[in-house]
Design a protein around this motif. Structure first.
Motif, PDB file in Angstrom:
ATOM      1  N   SER A 190      45.883  46.945  32.354  1.00  0.00           N
ATOM      2  CA  SER A 190      44.707  46.441  32.951  1.00  0.00           C
ATOM      3  C   SER A 190      44.132  45.404  32.089  1.00  0.00           C
ATOM      4  CB  SER A 190      43.552  47.780  33.011  1.00  0.00           C
ATOM      5  OG  SER A 190      42.463  47.181  33.633  1.00  0.00           O
ATOM      6  N   GLN A 191      44.037  45.582  30.748  1.00  0.00           N
ATOM      7  CA  GLN A 191      43.389  44.586  29.761  1.00  0.00           C
ATOM      8  C   GLN A 191      44.400  43.318  29.716  1.00  0.00           C
ATOM      9  OE1 GLN A 191      43.171  47.266  26.387  1.00  0.00           O
ATOM     10  NE2 GLN A 191      41.468  48.301  27.526  1.00  0.00           N
ATOM     11  N   SER A 192      45.545  43.503  29.897  1.00  0.00           N
ATOM     12  CA  SER A 192      46.358  42.155  29.926  1.00  0.00           C
ATOM     13  C   SER A 192      46.191  41.319  31.304  1.00  0.00           C
ATOM     14  CB  SER A 192      47.966  42.681  30.017  1.00  0.00           C
ATOM     15  OG  SER A 192      48.322  43.413  28.811  1.00  0.00           O
ATOM     16  N   GLY A 193      45.297  42.013  32.299  1.00  0.00           N
ATOM     17  CA  GLY A 193      44.953  41.322  33.442  1.00  0.00           C
ATOM     18  C   GLY A 193      45.458  41.630  34.624  1.00  0.00           C
ATOM     19  N   PHE A 194      46.557  42.362  34.719  1.00  0.00           N
ATOM     20  CA  PHE A 194      47.298  42.985  35.975  1.00  0.00           C
ATOM     21  C   PHE A 194      46.354  43.782  36.887  1.00  0.00           C
ATOM     22  CE2 PHE A 194      50.947  43.045  32.824  1.00  0.00           C
ATOM     23  CZ  PHE A 194      51.475  41.964  33.296  1.00  0.00           C
ATOM     24  N   THR A 195      46.523  43.772  38.206  1.00  0.00           N
ATOM     25  CA  THR A 195      45.729  44.413  38.849  1.00  0.00           C
ATOM     26  C   THR A 195      46.223  45.616  39.146  1.00  0.00           C
ATOM     27  OG1 THR A 195      45.053  42.398  39.834  1.00  0.00           O
ATOM     28  CG2 THR A 195      44.857  44.362  41.251  1.00  0.00           C
ATOM     29  N   ILE A 196      45.707  47.052  39.018  1.00  0.00           N
ATOM     30  CA  ILE A 196      46.559  48.356  39.199  1.00  0.00           C
ATOM     31  C   ILE A 196      45.881  48.647  40.612  1.00  0.00           C
ATOM     32  CG2 ILE A 196      46.489  50.583  38.434  1.00  0.00           C
ATOM     33  CD1 ILE A 196      47.551  48.417  36.371  1.00  0.00           C
ATOM     34  N   SER A 197      47.010  49.093  41.561  1.00  0.00           N
ATOM     35  CA  SER A 197      46.828  49.428  42.923  1.00  0.00           C
ATOM     36  C   SER A 197      47.374  50.832  43.245  1.00  0.00           C
ATOM     37  CB  SER A 197      47.422  48.512  43.847  1.00  0.00           C
ATOM     38  OG  SER A 197      47.161  48.948  45.173  1.00  0.00           O
ATOM     39  N   ILE A 198      46.642  51.666  43.872  1.00  0.00           N
ATOM     40  CA  ILE A 198      46.978  52.869  44.168  1.00  0.00           C
ATOM     41  C   ILE A 198      47.481  53.036  45.657  1.00  0.00           C
ATOM     42  CG2 ILE A 198      46.461  55.537  44.576  1.00  0.00           C
ATOM     43  CD1 ILE A 198      46.373  54.298  41.686  1.00  0.00           C
ATOM     44  N   ASP A 199      48.832  53.055  45.943  1.00  0.00           N
ATOM     45  CA  ASP A 199      49.540  53.011  46.836  1.00  0.00           C
ATOM     46  C   ASP A 199      49.435  54.385  47.880  1.00  0.00           C
ATOM     47  OD1 ASP A 199      51.408  51.885  48.644  1.00  0.00           O
ATOM     48  OD2 ASP A 199      53.236  51.963  46.984  1.00  0.00           O
TER      49      ASP A 199
END
Ligand code: C2E
Ligand code: CA
Ligand code: CA
Ligand code: CA
Length: 279
Positions: free
Chosen positions: A170-179
């Motif tokens: 998350s801190q690296s900038g990626f979006t985290i999504s719950i499928d």
């Protein structure tokens, strides 16, 4: 061979055997699939419900084998997970999808989000964060354009390791999504523990909209939950105009489903980007 009567052993043996043979040939063919270039990605557009434009794609892996034909990921991903092949397959998917998104960016001067499915088996690798960073970096894609899709079951271990990994991603900038949100587990405590940006409303809830009162209630509750937690919403499996309209009225952000397009090869997916630039 002679008919030996109908004891139970004789009854289930042939079926067992053909299942084992099928499983064995799948497994050995899958071990060679990557090197034989039999795996490819399809891309399904994700459409913004306000602007009506394609803002991104979910990358979905396909396996085309000369002898076995086209095999669905629901059939081969579980096997790949069991025998550890999901690690190289997952890295192939991540690299190919990010490289594709970066090529589209360069070609059309437009930022396209790319969503990639990460299996639990991948996330438990000790060096998974470093692997993801290295792979995405090698493609040149800005980190904020990658969404990592995880299922709820992955987050149920409540371990410090999983938390650390997701925080780093998350801190690296990626979006985290719950499928497949809402289908996994009854506890929602993980929602406040982990850095989650997006909930994907499962197709099983979308399919009953707008007639089924239960699906309406569940979908509204998921939307309210996401809004209150400051998360974005993607509805999956949107097949009809009525479903789209319901989701739009109820302030879902993004729709993905056969109504807009099935998952398609890269060249076809690119048409959605071209249309976007036209407007
Ligand atoms: P998923 O992540 O939930 O992906 C969505 C699935 O729903 C895809 O099936 C997609 O083709 C299908 N779908 C999309 N819109 C509609 C619709 O409007 N109606 C209907 N009936 N179906 C729709 P697909 O491509 O067969 O993938 C199945 C599952 O396999 C995925 O479910 C995901 O769990 C897994 N999978 C696919 N690619 C990968 C991958 O690269 N890595 C991992 N770990 N799993 C993958
Ligand atoms: Ca997914
Ligand atoms: Ca899904
Ligand atoms: Ca689903």
């Amino acid at each position: 061979a002679k008919n030996q009567g109908k004891n139970s052993y004789q009854m289930y043996q042939p079926e067992m055997e053909s299942k084992n043979i099928l499983r064995f040939s799948l497994e050995s063919a899958l071990r060679r699939a990557l090197e034989n270039n039999e795996l490819l990605l399809h891309y399904q557009p994700q459409v913004d419900l306000i602007s009506n434009q394609t803002t991104g794609f979910e990358a979905l892996v396909r396996w085309n084998n000369a002898e076995l034909g086209l095999i669905s990921p629901t059939d081969f991903i579980p096997i790949a997970e069991e025998i550890g092949l999901i690690i190289p397959i997952g890295e192939f998917v991540l690299y190919t999808a990010c490289l594709q998104a970066q090529q589209w960016r360069e070609r059309h001067a437009v930022d396209i989000n790319i969503s990639v499915n990460l299996s639990g088996r991948q996330l438990i690798q000790a060096n998974i964060v470093e692997r993801i960073l290295a792979i995405v970096e090698s493609t040149g894609l800005p980190f904020n354009l990658l969404t990592i899709e995880l299922t709820e079951s992955i987050l149920m271990d409540h371990s410090k390791e999983t938390l650390d990994k997701l925080e780093k991603l998350s801190q690296s900038g990626f979006t985290i999504s719950i499928d497949d949100f809402g289908t996994g587990y009854s506890s929602m405590s993980y929602l406040k523990r982990y850095p989650i940006d997006t909930l994907k409303i499962d197709r099983s809830f979308v399919s009953g909209l707008p007639e089924d009162a239960n699906d309406v209630a569940i979908t509204q509750a998921i939307i309210a939950l996401a809004k209150n937690l400051d998360m974005k919403l993607v509805a999956e499996g949107v097949e009809t105009e009525e479903q789209l309209e319901f989701l739009r009225v109820h302030k879902c952000d993004t729709a993905q489903g056969y109504l807009h397009s099935r998952p398609v090869v890269a060249e076809q997916a690119e048409q959605f980007i071209l249309n976007k630039n036209d407007r």
